[in-house]
Design a protein around this motif. Structure first.
Motif, PDB file in Angstrom:
ATOM      1  N   TYR A  17       0.844  -1.196   0.000  1.00 58.71           N
ATOM      2  CA  TYR A  17       0.000   0.000   0.000  1.00 58.71           C
ATOM      3  C   TYR A  17       0.881   1.249   0.000  1.00 58.71           C
ATOM      4  O   TYR A  17       1.661   1.464   0.923  1.00 58.71           O
ATOM      5  N   VAL A  18       0.737   2.069  -1.036  1.00 57.19           N
ATOM      6  CA  VAL A  18       1.443   3.352  -1.092  1.00 57.19           C
ATOM      7  C   VAL A  18       0.632   4.393  -0.342  1.00 57.19           C
ATOM      8  O   VAL A  18       1.161   5.179   0.440  1.00 57.19           O
ATOM      9  N   LEU A  19      -0.682   4.393  -0.580  1.00 58.65           N
ATOM     10  CA  LEU A  19      -1.617   5.280   0.110  1.00 58.65           C
ATOM     11  C   LEU A  19      -2.777   4.435   0.624  1.00 58.65           C
ATOM     12  O   LEU A  19      -3.251   3.540  -0.078  1.00 58.65           O
ATOM     13  N   LYS A  20      -3.224   4.711   1.837  1.00 62.04           N
ATOM     14  CA  LYS A  20      -4.337   3.940   2.393  1.00 62.04           C
ATOM     15  C   LYS A  20      -5.298   4.891   3.103  1.00 62.04           C
ATOM     16  O   LYS A  20      -4.942   5.521   4.092  1.00 62.04           O
ATOM     17  N   ASN A  21      -6.508   5.017   2.521  1.00 54.16           N
ATOM     18  CA  ASN A  21      -7.546   5.897   3.080  1.00 54.16           C
ATOM     19  C   ASN A  21      -7.012   7.311   3.334  1.00 54.16           C
ATOM     20  O   ASN A  21      -7.234   7.909   4.379  1.00 54.16           O
ATOM     21  N   PHE A  22      -6.305   7.827   2.344  1.00 56.25           N
ATOM     22  CA  PHE A  22      -5.649   9.141   2.459  1.00 56.25           C
ATOM     23  C   PHE A  22      -6.637  10.252   2.126  1.00 56.25           C
ATOM     24  O   PHE A  22      -7.287  10.230   1.080  1.00 56.25           O
ATOM     25  N   SER A  23      -6.741  11.241   3.001  1.00 61.55           N
ATOM     26  CA  SER A  23      -7.631  12.389   2.769  1.00 61.55           C
ATOM     27  C   SER A  23      -6.865  13.684   2.998  1.00 61.55           C
ATOM     28  O   SER A  23      -6.076  13.794   3.938  1.00 61.55           O
ATOM     29  N   GLY A  29      -7.275  29.047  -3.862  1.00 65.05           N
ATOM     30  CA  GLY A  29      -6.354  30.171  -3.842  1.00 65.05           C
ATOM     31  C   GLY A  29      -5.194  30.016  -2.878  1.00 65.05           C
ATOM     32  O   GLY A  29      -4.522  30.983  -2.539  1.00 65.05           O
ATOM     33  N   GLN A  30      -4.929  28.801  -2.470  1.00 66.87           N
ATOM     34  CA  GLN A  30      -3.895  28.530  -1.469  1.00 66.87           C
ATOM     35  C   GLN A  30      -2.710  27.815  -2.113  1.00 66.87           C
ATOM     36  O   GLN A  30      -2.862  27.069  -3.077  1.00 66.87           O
ATOM     37  N   ILE A  31      -1.504  28.064  -1.574  1.00 62.71           N
ATOM     38  CA  ILE A  31      -0.344  27.244  -1.943  1.00 62.71           C
ATOM     39  C   ILE A  31      -0.166  26.196  -0.849  1.00 62.71           C
ATOM     40  O   ILE A  31       0.149  26.526   0.291  1.00 62.71           O
ATOM     41  N   MET A  32      -0.427  24.963  -1.199  1.00 59.03           N
ATOM     42  CA  MET A  32      -0.241  23.851  -0.273  1.00 59.03           C
ATOM     43  C   MET A  32       1.024  23.103  -0.659  1.00 59.03           C
ATOM     44  O   MET A  32       1.160  22.638  -1.795  1.00 59.03           O
ATOM     45  N   CYS A  33       1.981  23.015   0.254  1.00 62.06           N
ATOM     46  CA  CYS A  33       3.209  22.257   0.014  1.00 62.06           C
ATOM     47  C   CYS A  33       3.060  20.864   0.613  1.00 62.06           C
ATOM     48  O   CYS A  33       2.771  20.726   1.807  1.00 62.06           O
ATOM     49  N   LEU A  34       3.238  19.872  -0.218  1.00 62.92           N
ATOM     50  CA  LEU A  34       3.185  18.480   0.224  1.00 62.92           C
ATOM     51  C   LEU A  34       4.616  17.989   0.363  1.00 62.92           C
ATOM     52  O   LEU A  34       5.361  17.928  -0.619  1.00 62.92           O
ATOM     53  N   VAL A  35       5.022  17.701   1.594  1.00 63.26           N
ATOM     54  CA  VAL A  35       6.406  17.303   1.847  1.00 63.26           C
ATOM     55  C   VAL A  35       6.438  15.938   2.529  1.00 63.26           C
ATOM     56  O   VAL A  35       5.463  15.509   3.154  1.00 63.26           O
ATOM     57  N   GLY A  36       7.565  15.280   2.408  1.00 61.04           N
ATOM     58  CA  GLY A  36       7.731  13.976   3.034  1.00 61.04           C
ATOM     59  C   GLY A  36       8.961  13.300   2.474  1.00 61.04           C
ATOM     60  O   GLY A  36       9.504  13.717   1.437  1.00 61.04           O
ATOM     61  N   PRO A  37       9.441  12.255   3.111  1.00 64.47           N
ATOM     62  CA  PRO A  37      10.640  11.550   2.642  1.00 64.47           C
ATOM     63  C   PRO A  37      10.400  10.865   1.307  1.00 64.47           C
ATOM     64  O   PRO A  37       9.255  10.608   0.917  1.00 64.47           O
ATOM     65  N   SER A  38      11.470  10.547   0.604  1.00 65.78           N
ATOM     66  CA  SER A  38      11.363   9.840  -0.675  1.00 65.78           C
ATOM     67  C   SER A  38      10.633   8.511  -0.466  1.00 65.78           C
ATOM     68  O   SER A  38      10.899   7.794   0.494  1.00 65.78           O
ATOM     69  N   GLY A  39       9.708   8.227  -1.387  1.00 67.85           N
ATOM     70  CA  GLY A  39       8.979   6.963  -1.319  1.00 67.85           C
ATOM     71  C   GLY A  39       7.749   6.985  -0.448  1.00 67.85           C
ATOM     72  O   GLY A  39       7.126   5.942  -0.231  1.00 67.85           O
ATOM     73  N   CYS A  40       7.356   8.167   0.055  1.00 69.34           N
ATOM     74  CA  CYS A  40       6.198   8.215   0.965  1.00 69.34           C
ATOM     75  C   CYS A  40       4.867   8.290   0.218  1.00 69.34           C
ATOM     76  O   CYS A  40       3.805   8.174   0.834  1.00 69.34           O
ATOM     77  N   TYR A 195       2.159  22.115  -4.359  1.00 66.65           N
ATOM     78  CA  TYR A 195       3.608  22.161  -4.579  1.00 66.65           C
ATOM     79  C   TYR A 195       4.239  20.953  -3.894  1.00 66.65           C
ATOM     80  O   TYR A 195       4.135  20.794  -2.680  1.00 66.65           O
ATOM     81  N   ILE A 196       4.871  20.092  -4.686  1.00 69.25           N
ATOM     82  CA  ILE A 196       5.435  18.845  -4.170  1.00 69.25           C
ATOM     83  C   ILE A 196       6.943  19.014  -4.020  1.00 69.25           C
ATOM     84  O   ILE A 196       7.621  19.393  -4.974  1.00 69.25           O
ATOM     85  N   THR A 197       7.476  18.728  -2.839  1.00 71.21           N
ATOM     86  CA  THR A 197       8.911  18.897  -2.634  1.00 71.21           C
ATOM     87  C   THR A 197       9.394  18.089  -1.441  1.00 71.21           C
ATOM     88  O   THR A 197       8.610  17.700  -0.569  1.00 71.21           O
ATOM     89  N   HIS A 198      10.710  17.828  -1.414  1.00 76.08           N
ATOM     90  CA  HIS A 198      11.343  17.286  -0.208  1.00 76.08           C
ATOM     91  C   HIS A 198      12.198  18.364   0.447  1.00 76.08           C
ATOM     92  O   HIS A 198      12.797  18.142   1.485  1.00 76.08           O
TER      93      HIS A 198
END
Length: 356
Positions: A17-23, A29-40, A195-198
């Protein structure tokens, strides 16, 4: 601008499972940064949003439009999702001019020529690249190529743009400039940006809100940069964002000690009553919350000192345990620079406690 909602997204490869029940919800109008370790699972989530991956369960909405619903068997094709995207490597066509690059996605969607031309030039105006419309990418700097990529994303959608590590390939000075420009473009247009970044520092500089994902694909914390730094909800959030120190805390004969390797250092500060010291407990502290104080009974030895311009970065041994300590240059000048090899007292401010 558009609100984005992921509801109970599950995605797996075989039994993994890469994602499980993810919400997750991104405000309009917002900048949302999604961060996390490689492979998350950051890239997997983006692929699901773009229609390049099909989740097992859940729903995805952009505004009031449902792009995917496993329950209702809705799966809008990728080319009809109208989401702009900026890639890490710019992905501008080297044989096309700047204007041709921006026109290309509209040509593929068969947008009428006059309208496409108008929208392309408007997008180039928004990123201050109109005067380069007839240039080839080889004639542009890395930052200018990235602006072309943003303009191309804008003609795809002014409601939502996904940026996947868009400044990784730029040098430090240009990264700072591009972050400011992305922020300014967003303020001018009002586009929602995911915005996706590590790169934690970039995320802190840019985001309205940050979502931290853990290695198992679960969401650890969502909040403003102040929430994340000052009010982390878990050890992972505390450790992942910013530099952190962890010192084991033990109780012996009714007293608490900090464990610096084999050495036990008395710790007289009050600790939370609900903390179970029969389990492994660690004190977490930021480098700038450790203050040099000659009168403190907690003694450390400065192993290394690094001058970084605005601050000094010290590596200090507490017994056998190495701590990072940061001191502003102003404080160093006022109270004295601590030399390598010196023994000095340490005062620990704003400690947090985490059970393992």
């Amino acid at each position: 601008m558009a609100k984005v909602r992921f509801e109970d997204i599950t995605f797996r490869y075989g039994n993994h499972y890469v994602l499980k029940n993810f919400s997750l919800e991104v405000e309009s109008g917002q900048i949302m940064c999604l961060v996390g370790p490689s492979g998350c699972g950051k890239t997997t989530l983006v692929r699901c949003l773009l229609g390049l991956g099909k989740p097992e369960t859940g729903e995805i909405y952009v505004g009031d439009r449902c792009l995917f619903s496993a329950k209702r068997r809705v799966n809008v094709p990728a080319e009809r999702r109208n989401i702009g995207i900026v890639f890490q490597d710019y992905a501008v066509w080297p044989h096309m001019t700047v204007k041709e690059n921006v026109l290309y996605p509209m040509k593929k969607r068969k947008v009428p020529k006059a309208e496409a031309e108008k929208r392309a030039m408007h997008a180039l105006d928004q990123v201050n690249m109109r005067e380069y419309a007839n240039h080839l990418p080889s004639q542009l700097s890395g930052g200018q190529q990235q602006r072309v990529a943003i303009a191309r994303a804008l003609v795809g959608s002014e409601d939502l743009i996904v940026m996947d590590e868009p400044i990784t390939n730029l040098d430090a000075k240009l990264r700072e400039q591009m972050l400011a420009e992305i922020r300014e473009i967003q303020r001018t247009i009002g586009t929602t940006i995911l915005y996706i970044t590590h790169d934690q520092q970039s995320a802190l500089q840019l985001c309205d809100k940050m979502a931290i994902m853990q290695q198992d694909g679960s969401l650890c914390q969502v909040g403003t940069d102040e929430d994340i730094i000052l009010r982390p909800e878990s050890r992972f959030a505390f450790e992942f964002i910013g530099v952190s120190n962890f010192i084991p805390v033990v109780r012996q004969n009714g007293r608490c000690y900090l464990q610096g390797g084999k050495e036990l250092i008395p710790w007289e500060e009050p600790i939370p009553e609900d903390l179970d010291l029969t389990k492994k407990v660690e004190l977490g502290i930021r480098p700038n919350d450790i203050v040099f104080d000659p009168a403190s009974p907690i003694r450390g030895k400065v192993k290394r000192s690094v001058f970084l311009g605005s601050e000094y970065d010290y590596f200090v041994l507490l017994g056998e345990k190495e701590l990072r300590v940061q001191q502003s240059t102003l404080d160093a000048i006022q109270y004295g620079i601590v030399k390598e090899g010196s023994e000095i007292g340490l005062r620990l401010l704003n400690p947090r406690y985490y059970e393992s």
